[in-house]
Motif scaffolding. Structure first.
Motif, PDB file in Angstrom:
ATOM      1  N   THR A 170       0.873  -1.167   0.000  1.00 21.61           N
ATOM      2  CA  THR A 170       0.000   0.000   0.000  1.00 21.61           C
ATOM      3  C   THR A 170       0.912   1.218   0.000  1.00 21.61           C
ATOM      4  O   THR A 170       1.877   1.254   0.778  1.00 21.61           O
ATOM      5  CB  THR A 170      -0.879   0.019   1.276  1.00 21.61           C
ATOM      6  N   PRO A 171       0.658   2.227  -0.841  1.00 20.13           N
ATOM      7  CA  PRO A 171       1.544   3.397  -0.868  1.00 20.13           C
ATOM      8  C   PRO A 171       1.738   4.002   0.524  1.00 20.13           C
ATOM      9  O   PRO A 171       0.820   4.028   1.342  1.00 20.13           O
ATOM     10  CB  PRO A 171       0.821   4.370  -1.793  1.00 20.13           C
ATOM     11  N   VAL A 172       2.951   4.467   0.787  1.00 15.89           N
ATOM     12  CA  VAL A 172       3.308   5.054   2.077  1.00 15.89           C
ATOM     13  C   VAL A 172       3.334   6.570   1.935  1.00 15.89           C
ATOM     14  O   VAL A 172       3.953   7.109   1.020  1.00 15.89           O
ATOM     15  CB  VAL A 172       4.691   4.528   2.532  1.00 15.89           C
ATOM     16  N   ASP A 173       2.661   7.258   2.852  1.00 21.45           N
ATOM     17  CA  ASP A 173       2.663   8.717   2.868  1.00 21.45           C
ATOM     18  C   ASP A 173       3.923   9.179   3.585  1.00 21.45           C
ATOM     19  O   ASP A 173       4.116   8.907   4.764  1.00 21.45           O
ATOM     20  CB  ASP A 173       1.422   9.245   3.584  1.00 21.45           C
ATOM     21  N   THR A 174       4.789   9.874   2.866  1.00 17.19           N
ATOM     22  CA  THR A 174       6.072  10.295   3.434  1.00 17.19           C
ATOM     23  C   THR A 174       6.008  11.660   4.118  1.00 17.19           C
ATOM     24  O   THR A 174       7.020  12.141   4.607  1.00 17.19           O
ATOM     25  CB  THR A 174       7.154  10.331   2.347  1.00 17.19           C
TER      26      THR A 174
ATOM     27  N   HIS B 238      -1.941  18.625   6.023  1.00 13.16           N
ATOM     28  CA  HIS B 238      -2.365  19.519   4.946  1.00 13.16           C
ATOM     29  C   HIS B 238      -2.106  18.976   3.544  1.00 13.16           C
ATOM     30  O   HIS B 238      -2.715  19.437   2.587  1.00 13.16           O
ATOM     31  CB  HIS B 238      -1.707  20.891   5.104  1.00 13.16           C
ATOM     32  N   PHE B 239      -1.173  18.029   3.390  1.00 12.77           N
ATOM     33  CA  PHE B 239      -0.923  17.449   2.076  1.00 12.77           C
ATOM     34  C   PHE B 239      -0.242  16.100   2.247  1.00 12.77           C
ATOM     35  O   PHE B 239       0.170  15.724   3.339  1.00 12.77           O
ATOM     36  CB  PHE B 239      -0.097  18.386   1.180  1.00 12.77           C
ATOM     37  N   SER B 240      -0.150  15.353   1.138  1.00 13.82           N
ATOM     38  CA  SER B 240       0.424  14.021   1.161  1.00 13.82           C
ATOM     39  C   SER B 240       1.441  13.854   0.045  1.00 13.82           C
ATOM     40  O   SER B 240       1.412  14.580  -0.947  1.00 13.82           O
ATOM     41  CB  SER B 240      -0.666  12.957   0.969  1.00 13.82           C
ATOM     42  N   ASN B 241       2.304  12.884   0.209  1.00 14.97           N
ATOM     43  CA  ASN B 241       3.236  12.478  -0.831  1.00 14.97           C
ATOM     44  C   ASN B 241       3.339  10.959  -0.739  1.00 14.97           C
ATOM     45  O   ASN B 241       4.033  10.433   0.126  1.00 14.97           O
ATOM     46  CB  ASN B 241       4.603  13.133  -0.649  1.00 14.97           C
ATOM     47  N   LEU B 242       2.631  10.264  -1.593  1.00 17.34           N
ATOM     48  CA  LEU B 242       2.565   8.808  -1.526  1.00 17.34           C
ATOM     49  C   LEU B 242       3.671   8.174  -2.352  1.00 17.34           C
ATOM     50  O   LEU B 242       3.900   8.558  -3.496  1.00 17.34           O
ATOM     51  CB  LEU B 242       1.206   8.310  -2.006  1.00 17.34           C
TER      52      LEU B 242
END
Length: 141
Positions: free
Chosen positions: A99-103, A108-112
Motif C-alpha cells: 500500500t503506498p506510504v505517505d512520506t 495539509h498534504f500528502s506524498n505517496l
C-alpha cells in the motif's frame, strides 16, 4: 538461484584462480571479467548479484521476499524487488510497498510512495536518519 553460495572471499579466490588458468592458456582476462564469469558459473546474472547473495551477505533477504518495517516513520509491508551488494558491507535494496506510504507527516498534504530504493546495513537500517534520529528505512525481522 544457487541455494548455498560461498563467501565473497571464496568467490574472489575462484576468480583469481580462473584468471591464472586463463592466462596460462594465453587468454588473459581482467579481474572484473573473472568475477563476472565466476558469478555466471554459479548460475547468477552478474557479480553484484553474487556478492549480494554470498554466504556472509544478508542470507535472510531474497528477491521477491515479503518484508515489513517503517519508512520515514510510517509502517509498511512490501516485497523486495531489487538487492545489490554495496561497499562496506552495505546493501542496495528496492522495496515495492503493498500500500503506498505517505512520506509527509503534515495533515495539509500528502506524498505517496509506491516503492523505495535505499542503502541499508546488514541489520536492515539506513545510515541516514530523520531529524528525530530514526533511520529513514528500517526492516523488521
Amino acid at each position: 538461484m544457487t541455494p548455498t553460495l560461498p563467501t565473497t572471499t571464496a568467490l574472489k579466490a575462484q576468480a583469481r584462480r580462473l584468471r591464472s588458468a586463463l592466462a596460462g592458456q594465453g587468454r588473459p582476462v581482467g579481474h572484473s571479467a573473472a568475477l563476472e564469469l565466476v558469478a555466471q558459473s554459479h548460475g547468477l546474472r552478474d557479480w553484484n548479484t553474487a556478492a549480494a547473495l554470498s554466504a556472509e551477505a544478508a542470507p535472510h533477504w531474497s528477491l521477491g521476499q515479503k518484508v515489513s518495517g517503517s519508512y520515514l516513520g510510517q509502517p509498511f509491508t512490501g516485497q523486495i524487488l531489487g538487492l545489490q551488494a554495496k561497499s562496506a558491507g552495505r546493501f542496495g535494496i528496492t522495496i515495492g510497498f503493498d500500500t503506498p506510504v505517505d512520506t509527509v507527516r503534515s495533515p495539509h498534504f500528502s506524498n505517496l510512495r509506491r516503492r523505495v530504493s535505499a542503502t541499508v546495513t546488514p541489520q536492515g537500517r539506513t545510515v541516514e536518519h530523520t531529524s528525530d534520529g530514526t533511520p529513514h528505512l528500517q526492516l523488521t525481522a
